[in-house]
Design a protein around this motif. Structure first.
Motif, PDB file in Angstrom:
ATOM      1  N   ASN A  42     -49.301  30.459 -37.202  1.00  0.00           N
ATOM      2  CA  ASN A  42     -50.481  29.838 -36.615  1.00  0.00           C
ATOM      3  C   ASN A  42     -51.509  29.623 -37.709  1.00  0.00           C
ATOM      4  O   ASN A  42     -51.650  30.451 -38.603  1.00  0.00           O
ATOM      5  N   ASN A  44     -55.347  29.148 -37.728  1.00  0.00           N
ATOM      6  CA  ASN A  44     -56.579  29.199 -36.950  1.00  0.00           C
ATOM      7  C   ASN A  44     -57.735  29.469 -37.901  1.00  0.00           C
ATOM      8  O   ASN A  44     -57.765  30.500 -38.568  1.00  0.00           O
ATOM      9  N   GLU A  61     -50.633  25.404 -34.316  1.00  0.00           N
ATOM     10  CA  GLU A  61     -49.397  26.163 -34.377  1.00  0.00           C
ATOM     11  C   GLU A  61     -48.380  25.320 -35.127  1.00  0.00           C
ATOM     12  O   GLU A  61     -48.587  24.114 -35.314  1.00  0.00           O
ATOM     13  N   TYR A  63     -44.159  24.381 -35.710  1.00  0.00           N
ATOM     14  CA  TYR A  63     -42.785  24.415 -35.222  1.00  0.00           C
ATOM     15  C   TYR A  63     -42.091  23.160 -35.740  1.00  0.00           C
ATOM     16  O   TYR A  63     -42.739  22.167 -36.080  1.00  0.00           O
TER      17      TYR A  63
END
Length: 143
Positions: A42, A44, A61, A63
């Motif tokens: 992540n 952030n 995020e 992926y």
């Protein structure tokens, strides 16, 4: 014999069952031979003023070797001062460093579609099915 019915109540444990434990997440991991989890970090970030107050942030995020920008927000008093640009650049840098090759995001027509264009994002899809002529724009950028 199976008794099937739709229950309008769903517990937190049942949500985990559907999404994580044996449900969609595991199916997707298997279907992508594990690529769904890469790089699996992540990103952030928060921006604060000199007094420590939160004035912006970005939540992403990763992926499928992609940085997915879920939230980008800058307090109204600080918009137009380059904070969003700096947050985006740092998130993209961290995503690329982690192994992402693309960045994606979506925004509504009443939010910031022009901001993403200025950051080098390419429009690849428009959903124009919302009331009051509101559209959703999907953007991508090669990192």
């Amino acid at each position: 014999m199976f008794l099937e019915y739709i229950d309008h109540k769903c517990t937190d444990e049942e949500l985990k069952e559907i999404v994580c434990k044996h449900g969609l997440l595991q199916y997707n991991i298997d279907a992508t031979e594990g690529l769904l989890l890469k790089p699996g970090v992540n990103v952030n970030l928060v921006c604060r003023d000199k007094d420590g107050n939160v004035i912006g942030g970005i939540m992403c995020e990763t992926y499928l070797e992609c940085l997915d920008i879920n939230v980008l927000w800058v307090a109204e008093a600080y918009r137009g001062k380059g904070i969003g640009y700096r947050l985006m650049n740092e998130a993209e840098r961290l995503g690329k460093e982690a192994g992402c090759i693309y960045s994606i995001t979506s925004t509504f027509s009443f939010q910031a579609p022009n901001f993403y264009k200025r950051q080098g994002y390419e429009l690849y899809s428009v959903l124009d099915c919302f009331p009051n002529n509101i559209c959703s724009y999907q953007y991508k950028k090669k990192l």
